[in-house]
Scaffold this active site. Structure first.
Site, PDB file in Angstrom:
ATOM      1  N   SER A   1       5.821  -0.203   2.152  1.00 24.30           N
ATOM      2  CA  SER A   1       5.251  -0.703   1.302  1.00 24.30           C
ATOM      3  C   SER A   1       4.022   0.000   0.578  1.00 24.30           C
ATOM      4  O   SER A   1       3.364  -0.189  -0.561  1.00 24.30           O
ATOM      5  CB  SER A   1       4.637  -2.143   1.545  1.00 24.30           C
ATOM      6  OG  SER A   1       3.685  -1.929   2.831  1.00 24.30           O
TER       7      SER A   1
ATOM      8  N   LYS B   1      -5.346   2.003   0.463  1.00 21.53           N
ATOM      9  CA  LYS B   1      -4.141   1.092  -0.121  1.00 21.53           C
ATOM     10  C   LYS B   1      -4.823  -0.396  -0.341  1.00 21.53           C
ATOM     11  O   LYS B   1      -5.810  -0.733   0.530  1.00 21.53           O
ATOM     12  CB  LYS B   1      -3.131   0.668   1.382  1.00 21.53           C
ATOM     13  CG  LYS B   1      -2.001   0.059   1.036  1.00 21.53           C
ATOM     14  CD  LYS B   1      -0.921  -0.248   2.044  1.00 21.53           C
ATOM     15  CE  LYS B   1       0.106  -1.016   2.005  1.00 21.53           C
ATOM     16  NZ  LYS B   1       1.087  -0.902   3.175  1.00 21.53           N
TER      17      LYS B   1
ATOM     18  N   SER C   1       5.971   0.968   6.876  1.00 18.95           N
ATOM     19  CA  SER C   1       5.543   0.976   5.438  1.00 18.95           C
ATOM     20  C   SER C   1       4.590   2.229   5.283  1.00 18.95           C
ATOM     21  O   SER C   1       3.903   2.427   4.386  1.00 18.95           O
ATOM     22  CB  SER C   1       4.702  -0.213   5.392  1.00 18.95           C
ATOM     23  OG  SER C   1       5.584  -1.353   4.903  1.00 18.95           O
TER      24      SER C   1
END
Length: 490
Positions: free
Chosen positions: A149, A74, A173
């Site tokens: 997210s 990420k 997330s």
């Protein structure tokens, strides 16, 4: 195949690390135009990493546990020499001079970096729609969001672009996009994994964890990234157990708590509810005892979160002022512009709408005259939420809830209603409030063929128990073997 199977094939020379890497790079090239899970693909570095592993194997060296395994990261985890943007214009050109602890541990374990994945800007969102560089799409239906997210990481694993990925979880997330994309997503205990090098959103809530296609692979990744780190004062020093060995322990006799408030939550889709209850029945068939219990303040977690998290975000994001690094606005008359004007314009232009909204909420909650009414009160409720969990774990081993109230929604469905978007994390936030480990595992599909996830929560540092129960459920239910056809799913 999982990490253990690939590791054995690599050890025996049945496949090379370069071949495995090239397979995944080819998959990325094939699906990225439709998916946009990656912000940057590091193909050249990946091939160098893979060749290094192949050379070590040819020389007869003992290979580390993730040798040759292609992963994605990420893009809010710092990677030395590779852009780390947090999907924000504010950090569009930022290239860290250092490596985060978790990624450093992955590379030391032999993992191969395929690239950095998309996310909601500064990890603030539940759909990846707030990314400054465009949203990622759900591999099951490209007209729907992958969650957020960490939507890019979840989508990349679901689409077969990588074997596993790292995400971060502040209020769901990792688990919510795992549910939307039909993969496994694990949030460890707060402090079990170092946050050093993770760009901060809400420091008392953020935690790094893996996405994978199986619980066993999640255990493999956690085994490598967990453990003390002197650079992170919040990182726990407790011994790291053998998570892989825990998978084989029987689950018969364990007590599984069904949180009443979760199954009665407003907005819970009936198909999601039925699928999560069917997962509970499967655990009962494996010899677990089901216990209905109450955590009275479970559904208060979301209101508490949206005071605490924005407050911490407003403090953490104050560092982005257009001076030290990051985006700097160009003033029409640089000679006349003041520092205050330049900073204000830099922040207004560099941050997106959702980030600005949360900064404003947090700044207000911390302002003089309001801090006791909002932030202090939220911290008191947080304590009550934690005590609810403590009472629950006095009588059960794990808790079971749906992961998200719904399956993946269409793009723009909540564009005009931020509160509806926030409710996507209704069932995941309480575990962050209490710092507990939690995992989402696929448990079924809705009538549209979209995946549904079931969430398991355990006590502090009880990842062994969590992985044990999740693995046995996964092996017995074999949900993904019954999956419907999907355009971009591997």
């Amino acid at each position: 195949m999982g990490i253990a199977e690939w590791r054995e094939q690599l050890r025996r020379g049945e496949v090379s690390a370069r071949e495995l890497t090239d397979q995944h790079l080819a998959r990325i090239a094939a699906v990225e135009p439709s998916l946009h899970a990656f912000l940057e693909v590091t193909a050249e570095r990946a091939r160098v990493d893979a060749d290094r592993i192949d050379a070590a194997r040819a020389a007869g060296e003992d290979l580390p546990p993730l040798a040759g395994i292609p992963l994605s990261i990420k893009d809010n985890l710092c990677t030395r020499g590779i852009r780390t943007t947090c999907s924000s214009r504010m950090l569009e050109t930022f290239v860290p001079p250092y490596e985060s602890t978790v990624t450093e541990r992955l590379w030391n374990a032999g993992a191969v970096l395929l690239g950095k994945t998309n996310l909601d800007e500064f990890a603030m969102g539940s759909s990846t729609e707030t990314s400054a560089f465009g949203p990622s799409r759900n591999p099951w239906d490209p007209e729907r969001v992958p969650g957020g997210s960490s939507g890019g990481s979840a989508a990349a694993v679901a689409a077969g672009e990588c074997i596993a990925s790292l995400g971060s979880d502040t209020g769901g997330s990792i688990r919510q996009p795992a549910s939307f994309c039909g993969v496994v997503g694990l949030k460890p205990t707060y402090g079990r994994v170092s946050r050093w090098g993770l760009v901060a959103f809400a420091s008392s809530l953020d935690q790094v964890g893996p996405f994978s296609s199986s619980v066993a692979d999640a255990a493999e990744i956690l085994q490598v990234i967990a453990g003390a780190d002197r650079r992170d004062a919040t990182c726990l020093t407790a011994r790291v157990p053998d998570y892989r060995a825990a998978l084989q322990q029987p689950v018969a006799g364990l007590r599984v708590g069904l949180v009443k408030e979760c199954f009665e939550a407003e907005g819970l889709d009936s198909e999601v509810r039925a699928s999560a209850l069917a997962a509970a029945d499967q655990l009962q068939a494996l010899g677990c005892e089901l216990v209905e219990l109450s955590c009275p303040r479970f559904n208060d977690g979301i209101a508490t979160y949206y005071v605490i998290a924005p407050s911490e975000a407003s403090a953490n994001l104050a560092r982005y002022d257009g001076v030290k690094y990051g985006y700097r606005a160009t003033c029409d008359d640089p000679a006349a512009a003041s520092l205050a004007e330049m900073t204000a314009r830099s922040r207004a232009e560099g941050f997106g709408d959702e980030v600005q909204r949360r900064i404003l909420i947090g700044t207000y909650a911390l302002s003089a005259g309001y801090v006791d009414a909002y932030y202090k009160k939220a911290q008191q409720v947080r304590t009550l939420i934690r005590r609810d969990f403590e009472r629950a774990f006095a009588s059960v081993d794990v808790l079971l809830t749906p992961t998200s109230p719904t399956t993946a929604f269409r793009f723009g469905a909540h564009a005009d209603d931020p509160l509806a978007m926030y409710l996507a994390d209704l069932l995941t936030i309480p575990a962050n409030m209490a710092g507990l480990p939690a995992i989402s595992v696929p448990c079924g599909f809705d009538r549209s063929g979209l995946p549904i996830g079931v969430q398991l929560i355990s006590g502090v540092l009880q990842e062994e128990r969590l992985l044990q129960v999740a693995h046995h459920y996964e092996q017995a239910a074999r949900v993904m073997e019954r999956r419907p056809a999907a355009p971009l799913v591997a």
